[in-house]
Design a protein around this motif. Structure first.
Motif, PDB file in Angstrom:
ATOM      1  N   LEU A  74       0.619  -1.182  -0.111  1.00  0.00           N
ATOM      2  CA  LEU A  74      -0.353  -0.197  -0.312  1.00  0.00           C
ATOM      3  C   LEU A  74       0.822   1.624  -0.011  1.00  0.00           C
ATOM      4  O   LEU A  74       0.823   1.988   1.117  1.00  0.00           O
ATOM      5  N   GLY A  75       1.654   1.683  -1.066  1.00  0.00           N
ATOM      6  CA  GLY A  75       2.256   2.277  -0.953  1.00  0.00           C
ATOM      7  C   GLY A  75       3.140   3.099  -0.101  1.00  0.00           C
ATOM      8  O   GLY A  75       2.674   3.912   0.944  1.00  0.00           O
ATOM      9  N   SER A  76       3.885   2.096   0.805  1.00  0.00           N
ATOM     10  CA  SER A  76       4.427   2.116   2.005  1.00  0.00           C
ATOM     11  C   SER A  76       6.027   3.484   1.931  1.00  0.00           C
ATOM     12  O   SER A  76       6.006   2.920   0.689  1.00  0.00           O
ATOM     13  N   ILE A  77       5.654   3.661   2.789  1.00  0.00           N
ATOM     14  CA  ILE A  77       6.968   5.006   2.898  1.00  0.00           C
ATOM     15  C   ILE A  77       7.761   4.605   4.447  1.00  0.00           C
ATOM     16  O   ILE A  77       7.315   4.207   5.501  1.00  0.00           O
ATOM     17  N   PRO A  78       9.530   4.237   4.114  1.00  0.00           N
ATOM     18  CA  PRO A  78      10.847   3.361   4.785  1.00  0.00           C
ATOM     19  C   PRO A  78      10.135   4.380   6.456  1.00  0.00           C
ATOM     20  O   PRO A  78      10.175   5.791   6.267  1.00  0.00           O
ATOM     21  N   GLY A  79      10.175   3.404   7.543  1.00  0.00           N
ATOM     22  CA  GLY A  79       9.852   3.952   8.510  1.00  0.00           C
ATOM     23  C   GLY A  79       7.671   4.139   9.093  1.00  0.00           C
ATOM     24  O   GLY A  79       8.201   5.137  10.359  1.00  0.00           O
ATOM     25  N   ILE A  80       7.648   4.487   8.074  1.00  0.00           N
ATOM     26  CA  ILE A  80       6.634   4.704   8.337  1.00  0.00           C
ATOM     27  C   ILE A  80       5.076   3.535   7.622  1.00  0.00           C
ATOM     28  O   ILE A  80       4.623   4.003   6.440  1.00  0.00           O
ATOM     29  N   PRO A  81       5.204   2.544   8.197  1.00  0.00           N
ATOM     30  CA  PRO A  81       4.112   1.225   8.051  1.00  0.00           C
ATOM     31  C   PRO A  81       2.609   1.946   7.554  1.00  0.00           C
ATOM     32  O   PRO A  81       2.376   2.929   8.832  1.00  0.00           O
ATOM     33  N   LEU A  99      -4.357   2.833   7.875  1.00  0.00           N
ATOM     34  CA  LEU A  99      -4.037   4.142   7.779  1.00  0.00           C
ATOM     35  C   LEU A  99      -2.342   3.662   8.278  1.00  0.00           C
ATOM     36  O   LEU A  99      -1.710   2.868   8.852  1.00  0.00           O
ATOM     37  N   ARG A 100      -2.088   5.062   7.180  1.00  0.00           N
ATOM     38  CA  ARG A 100      -0.059   5.787   7.274  1.00  0.00           C
ATOM     39  C   ARG A 100      -0.686   5.949   9.118  1.00  0.00           C
ATOM     40  O   ARG A 100      -1.231   6.298   9.502  1.00  0.00           O
ATOM     41  N   THR A 101       0.468   5.675   9.769  1.00  0.00           N
ATOM     42  CA  THR A 101       0.362   5.749  10.946  1.00  0.00           C
ATOM     43  C   THR A 101       1.766   6.248  11.346  1.00  0.00           C
ATOM     44  O   THR A 101       1.995   7.134  12.952  1.00  0.00           O
ATOM     45  N   GLY A 102       2.486   7.848  10.643  1.00  0.00           N
ATOM     46  CA  GLY A 102       3.341   8.431  11.064  1.00  0.00           C
ATOM     47  C   GLY A 102       2.714  10.299   9.590  1.00  0.00           C
ATOM     48  O   GLY A 102       1.697   9.940   9.052  1.00  0.00           O
TER      49      GLY A 102
END
Length: 229
Positions: A74-81, A99-102
């Motif tokens: 799901l278009g994850s961002i490093p450090g923000i799962p 949800l994105r968590t960051g």
């Protein structure tokens, strides 16, 4: 005896020099192997799940109707799962809200319908405004009519303002598509100091507290929130 001894020594040296050393197992060539590719997993049964209109706000990947086997897709961002914040059950179909968590530039929420082997992307919402805190999902609600409603809380900092403002976005799903449940002249994001969902009998209400003492109450008509009668 001396000649015989020297002859024996010479013969022994020649014999040792000519004798072959046993081959080292580590140096022996391994027999050739033929690798067979692992069988591809069958596609997930996502036909009829999500529509192009279920991709709301800033487009997020993957689009509705896509099958995924891991939340990392799901278009994850490093450090923000991406993490599941809520699960709603609609006519026996489980829908996970991820949800994105960051705090990143793009808030993101996905509605994912569970299937055997993974999920089907039912819909998504993205906000491209710079944000100051993770998106939250306070008190999502299930209705007896087979609709799930989620109220997203966003703290954003757009280019036009100097202090963060709180926005709310209401999303609804029937397990087949995702849509905005709150719309007005200002668009689909409500700027308010506080907002919350509550039930009154069979009704679902949205209470909104403005920046001053202004207060409004909207009711959900099965599709979106509208003024009270």
């Amino acid at each position: 005896m001396r000649v015989a001894l020297e002859g024996w020594l010479a013969a022994a040296l020649v014999s040792c020099a000519s004798a072959g050393h046993p081959g080292s197992p580590e140096l022996e060539a391994a027999p050739p192997t033929v690798s067979t590719p692992a069988p591809e997993a069958p596609p997930l049964p996502c036909e009829g799940v999500g529509t192009s209109s279920s991709q709301l706000g800033h487009p997020l990947q993957p689009p509705p109707g896509t099958g995924i086997r891991s939340l990392e897709e799901l278009g994850s961002i490093p450090g923000i799962p991406v993490e599941i914040a809520w699960t709603s059950v609609l006519d026996g179909r489980e829908v996970d809200w991820a949800l994105r968590t960051g705090s990143v530039k793009a808030h993101g929420v996905w509605a994912l319908r569970r299937v055997v082997g993974g999920w089907c992307v039912l819909g998504s919402f993205g906000s491209s405004d710079p944000v100051k805190a993770p998106m939250t999902l306070p008190a999502p609600t299930m209705l007896g009519t087979g609709v799930a409603v989620a109220l997203l809380r966003i703290e954003s900092l757009s280019e036009q303002i100097t202090t963060p403002e709180t926005r709310y976005v209401a999303l609804a799903t029937d397990g087949r598509r995702l849509w905005f449940a709150l719309a007005g002249q200002g668009g689909n994001q409500l700027v308010a100091r506080e907002a919350r969902l509550r039930t009154q009998g069979a009704k679902l209400l949205l209470e909104v507290q403005g920046s001053s003492k202004n207060r409004a109450v909207l009711k959900f008509d099965g599709t979106r929130f509208v003024p009270m009668d």
